[in-house]
Design an enzyme around this catalytic site. Structure first.
Site, PDB file in Angstrom:
ATOM      1  N   SER A   1       0.802  -1.234   0.000  1.00 45.71           N
ATOM      2  CA  SER A   1       0.000   0.000   0.000  1.00 45.71           C
ATOM      3  C   SER A   1       0.833   1.282   0.000  1.00 45.71           C
ATOM      4  CB  SER A   1      -0.969  -0.003   1.184  1.00 45.71           C
ATOM      5  OG  SER A   1      -0.244   0.082   2.375  1.00 45.71           O
TER       6      SER A   1
ATOM      7  N   LYS B   1      -6.764   3.647   8.743  1.00 49.71           N
ATOM      8  CA  LYS B   1      -5.815   4.606   8.167  1.00 49.71           C
ATOM      9  C   LYS B   1      -6.394   6.018   8.177  1.00 49.71           C
ATOM     10  CE  LYS B   1      -3.504   1.242   5.211  1.00 49.71           C
ATOM     11  NZ  LYS B   1      -3.361   0.713   3.860  1.00 49.71           N
TER      12      LYS B   1
END
Ligand code: ADP
Length: 889
Positions: free
Chosen positions: A785, A828
């Site tokens: 990611s 996140k």
């Protein structure tokens, strides 16, 4: 007995190797060598009347030192003294060979003893056909050798008798020396006989000898019966003078007596030690009897009886009871000191203590009350609470329902454990927590077999023993942290535990009898779902707790944490007040976590400081109601001087909270910013961190996912003179390293379009190396990611443009620049919010995940969807993407 006068002038000689036959002694020998066989045959066997032979000691090579008076070897091969044992025969044979080569090492003694054969037997050895003789000889009297010669294969010697005549003997017996010596000898011999008789409990046969045999012969007989050295035997043989012989014999008998006494002392000591333990045993038995009489029941045997009673009360199932009885019977037969006693006892104690049937009474489940209970203890978490209520409702309708096991997944400090304990409270059951973090050994779950030293039951059985009921709520904490290695797979053991079909008969290796776990309500917690084996995951229903927004944390702190912390420190709002603004500061500057654990810790630090201040205040001495105020001027003065302190009476049995009420201070301790810094130290985090760190080109802000929830991860890139290499640091895994390669390739491929190079210098890496670093170098990192973050930092580096410090991003990138969705979006986004970030770039296909993010967080963030890398760059730089046109490769 032959008299010396009867001795012939010549005798056939049988040599005795390193051994002496003394007069009066009887010996059995086996003759095997040709010379000795010949001697026996001719001198003893073939004669009508059993003849006499001479026994002469010889000293062999091993006994070098020759005594005075020994005869030199005559220089011919000799057969040495025969022995009854085979080995000794062999030794004599080897010596025979030795003597052939090395003849002078054999020395004949010049004095010997004439012997008479008491018994003879002849044998033929198979298969060689060799003839052997077994001869029993009795020593008669001493002689000295005048001359040694051979007759055929054996020796003969001319001899003279050394014994005194009767007349000479009578004369000697008249001498006072002799009388004294003989008395002393007899006394010592008598002593020895009584010691021996006492030891062997034999009758007084030997004593008769003392009275009937002349003393000078007795001396020889006694000495011949001891094991003494060859030298001593020789010197005894050489003691022709009877007085010398008596004194030597007395000395030897005395020595023998002493050695018997010493040996006896040692045995007595050993026996004494043995009998000490026997004595102890007897005393214990007596003590037990006395205690029984007194009704005093606290020793071992009573312990066993108590254990038996405890076992009877444990209401074990029939098969377990049988097994336990068998083990108890074994225990009863053992001595407490015996090995295995303790382990057997500890095992039985466990059987007796386990809650086989004992259950906490289940209250009629009141769902409304359960909801209230959950609401009182936990702020927010509406969905989670709703799911718990559903779970409880199903249990209410069908108590034995085998629904899936609830598993709370989320970062630390989000309330997983406390939710589980609330479930227990709502069900009215006891709560037990089993920590599975770091469990790699299957035996931790299932126990060790009892054959192992130090074996123990597994954690589940141990937990049940501690909680004491068979229907607790059992929290399997950190179920994702179990791992498997050579010591087995704990997860497979857990599978059995969680399977309603199998857990009815859970088999702990230590327990070795099945235990019914079906009444236990299992709840699990985990930080992450990924590491949980799929089979285990299949048995559980996952309930995610993503972490809290700062607003939620503030509410939790104000409503739950502060009151709890105050209570734990014996304080109240009268002493400590933490204004909301200060809690907010603690959240922003001192914690940066998904849960509230550090927040609670910091609040506890404030409470401790307040407690110290309160305790340090000079207070009144609390008086009991009954105590009259003393009319002491000193005390009066002291109280008068402290007008601001109120007196209060503490009733007996007050709790901590009430005690705090006795310290009534005029003003509560209100936390302010200065106080915060004083107690908690300088702020650890601030909103300017990202801005400061992204101050130069080449740095971008990524969002990553860890066991502690979402995190902000900076990516730094720099260029230096080199050969076009790419260096990567920061404990990176393979996947993240590949992402860096892809990012580099993508940037190089589009260097022209991104205006990173001019047409002349088309190679971006010409004459330079690139170094990419992920700070927090000690923490291992991996995952795809960071793809778009890596590209952004490289573009920023080459274009010398700074990335916007208020923007963070996450997303995987393909080689062609497509942005792919990633996991953990909710965590996140929450992390970005915690860091004070205002804009978040997300893969477009991740937008659906935003429904899970609390609206309060979303409202403060600008979410920027990206389909391609160009979209990311467009959002990441002030003034948009530097790209001329989108490439559609
Ligand atoms: P976890 O098991 O997830 O690591 P805990 O259950 O130990 O976390 O929670 C840590 C502390 O935070 C506990 O004191 C708990 O009561 C408190 N806490 C967490 N979430 C909440 C909440 N929503 N409301 C009230 N207190 C909470």
């Amino acid at each position: 007995m032959a008299e010396s006068s009867e001795l012939p002038g010549r005798l056939a000689i049988l040599p005795f190797r390193n051994k002496v036959l003394l007069p009066g002694a009887i010996i059995r020998i086996r003759c095997t060598s040709s010379s000795s066989v010949k001697l026996v045959e001719q001198e003893l066997w073939q004669r009508e009347e059993k003849g006499l032979i001479g026994i002469l000691p010889v000293r062999d090579a091993a006994a070098e030192s020759s005594t005075a008076g020994s005869l030199p070897s005559p220089g011919i091969g000799t057969n040495l003294g025969e022995r009854s044992s085979k080995t000794q025969d062999e030794i004599s044979e080897s010596l025979k060979h030795g003597s052939k080569n090395n003849q002078e090492v054999i020395h004949w003694h010049n004095r010997g003893v004439a012997a008479r054969a008491l018994h003879l037997s002849r044998g033929v050895e198979k298969p060689s056909g060799r003839v052997t003789y077994i001869v029993v000889l009795e020593g008669l009297c001493r002689f000295s050798v005048q001359e040694l010669s051979t007759r055929g294969t054996y020796y003969t010697a001319r001899i003279t008798s050394l014994d005194m005549t009767k007349l000479e003997m009578d004369q000697v017996e008249q001498e006072p020396d002799f009388t004294a010596l003989s008395r002393q000898f007899k006394a010592t011999a008598m002593e020895l006989i009584s010691v021996l008789e006492q030891k062997q409990k034999t009758g007084g046969r030997t004593k008769v000898l003392l009275e009937t045999v002349p003393v000078h012969k007795l001396a020889d007989i006694f000495v011949a019966s001891f094991e003494i050295s060859f030298e001593e035997q020789l010197s005894m043989l050489d003691s022709v003078d009877v007085k010398v012989r008596l004194s030597k014999a007395t000395e030897l008998v005395d020595r023998h007596l002493q050695s018997i006494r010493v040996a006896e002392k040692i045995t007595q000591k050993v026996e004494g030690q043995l009998s000490k333990s026997q004595k102890e045993f007897l005393l214990r038995q007596q003590m037990r009897a006395i205690k029984e009489e007194l009704g005093d029941n606290d020793d071992d045997e009573d312990d066993v009886a108590a254990l038996e009673r405890k076992m009877q009360d444990a209401s074990m199932p029939a098969n377990v009871w049988k097994h336990a009885q068998r083990e108890l019977r074994r225990l009863k037969k053992m001595q407490p000191q015996q090995p295995g006693y303790n382990s057997s006892r500890v095992y039985l104690e466990l059987l007796a203590e386990l809650p086989w049937q004992k259950a906490s009474e289940e209250l009629e489940l009141d769902l409304k009350a359960a909801k209230e209970c959950l609401d009182i203890e936990h702020y927010g978490l509406e969905k989670v609470k709703q799911r718990i209520i559903e779970y409880l409702a199903v249990r209410k309708l069908k108590p034995d329902a085998r629904g899936p096991v609830l598993c709370f997944v989320g970062p630390p400090g989000v309330g997983k454990t406390s939710l589980a304990s609330s479930i227990a409270a709502a069900l009215g059951r006891k709560f037990v927590r089993i920590s599975l973090g770091g469990v790699k050994d299957e035996a931790d779950i299932r126990g060790h077999r009892r054959t192992y030293i130090g074996s123990m039951p597994g954690r589940l059985i141990d937990g049940l023993k501690k909680v004491g009921v068979c229907n607790p709520v059992m929290l399997l904490d950190e179920i994702d942290k179990t791992g498997s290695d050579v010591r087995g797979d704990p997860a497979s053991a857990l599978l059995e535990v969680l399977d309603p079909e199998q857990n009815k008969t859970f088999n702990d290796h230590y327990l070795n009898v099945p235990f019914d776990l079906s009444k236990v309500v299992f709840v699990a917690t985990a930080n992450r779902m990924q590491p949980i084996p799929p089979a285990l995951l299949d048995r559980m229903e996952i309930i995610e707790l993503p972490g809290y927004t700062p607003e939620e944390k503030l509410r939790i702190a104000m409503q739950h944490l502060i009151p709890r912390v105050l209570d734990q420190h014996g304080l109240s709002f009268d002493f400590l007040q933490v204004p909301e603004a200060m809690v907010q500061l603690v959240i922003q500057r001192y914690t940066r976590e998904a849960g509230v654990r550090n927040l609670e810790r910091n609040l506890a630090a404030l409470a401790r400081a307040a407690a110290v201040r309160v305790a340090e205040q000079d207070h009144s001495v609390p008086l009991s109601k009954d105590v009259q105020r003393l009319a002491s001027p000193l005390l009066d003065g002291r109280l008068a001087g402290e007008a601001e302190v109120e007196m209060e009476v503490i009733p007996m049995g007050v709790n901590k909270h009430e005690i705090s009420n006795t310290f009534r201070v005029t003003l509560p301790f209100v936390v302010d910013e200065a106080m915060l810094e004083k107690i908690l130290g300088p702020p650890r985090y601030d909103d300017r961190e990202t801005a400061d760190r992204v101050a130069t080109p080449g740095i971008s802000v990524g969002l990553v996912w860890t066991a502690f929830g979402g995190e902000v991860q900076f990516v730094e890139a720099t260029a230096m003179v080199g050969k076009g290499d790419l260096h990567l640091t920061g404990q990176l895994g393979d996947v993240i390293k590949e992402s860096a390669q892809i990012a580099m390739t993508w940037v190089r491929a589009r260097a022209m379009e991104l205006k990173l190079v001019t047409a002349e210098e088309s190679n971006l890496l010409e004459g330079r190396d690139i170094h990419i670093h992920f700070p927090a170098g000690a923490v291992p990192k991996d995952g795809p990611s960071a793809g778009i973050t890596l590209v952004t930092s490289l573009v920023s580096l080459f274009s010398h443009r700074r990335v916007r410090s208020d923007t963070a991003m996450t997303g995987e990138m393909t080689l062609r620049g497509l942005v792919l969705p990633v996991g953990g979006v909710k965590d996140k986004v929450l992390a970005a919010h915690r860091y004070g970030i205002k804009r978040v770039i997300l893969p477009e296909r991740n937008l659906k995940d935003l429904v899970e993010v609390p609206a309060a967080v979303l409202s403060g963030l600008e979410i920027l969807p990206a389909k391609r890398m160009e979209d990311v760059l467009e959002h990441a730089f002030e003034g948009g993407c530097p790209l001329k046109k989108y490439s559609r490769l």
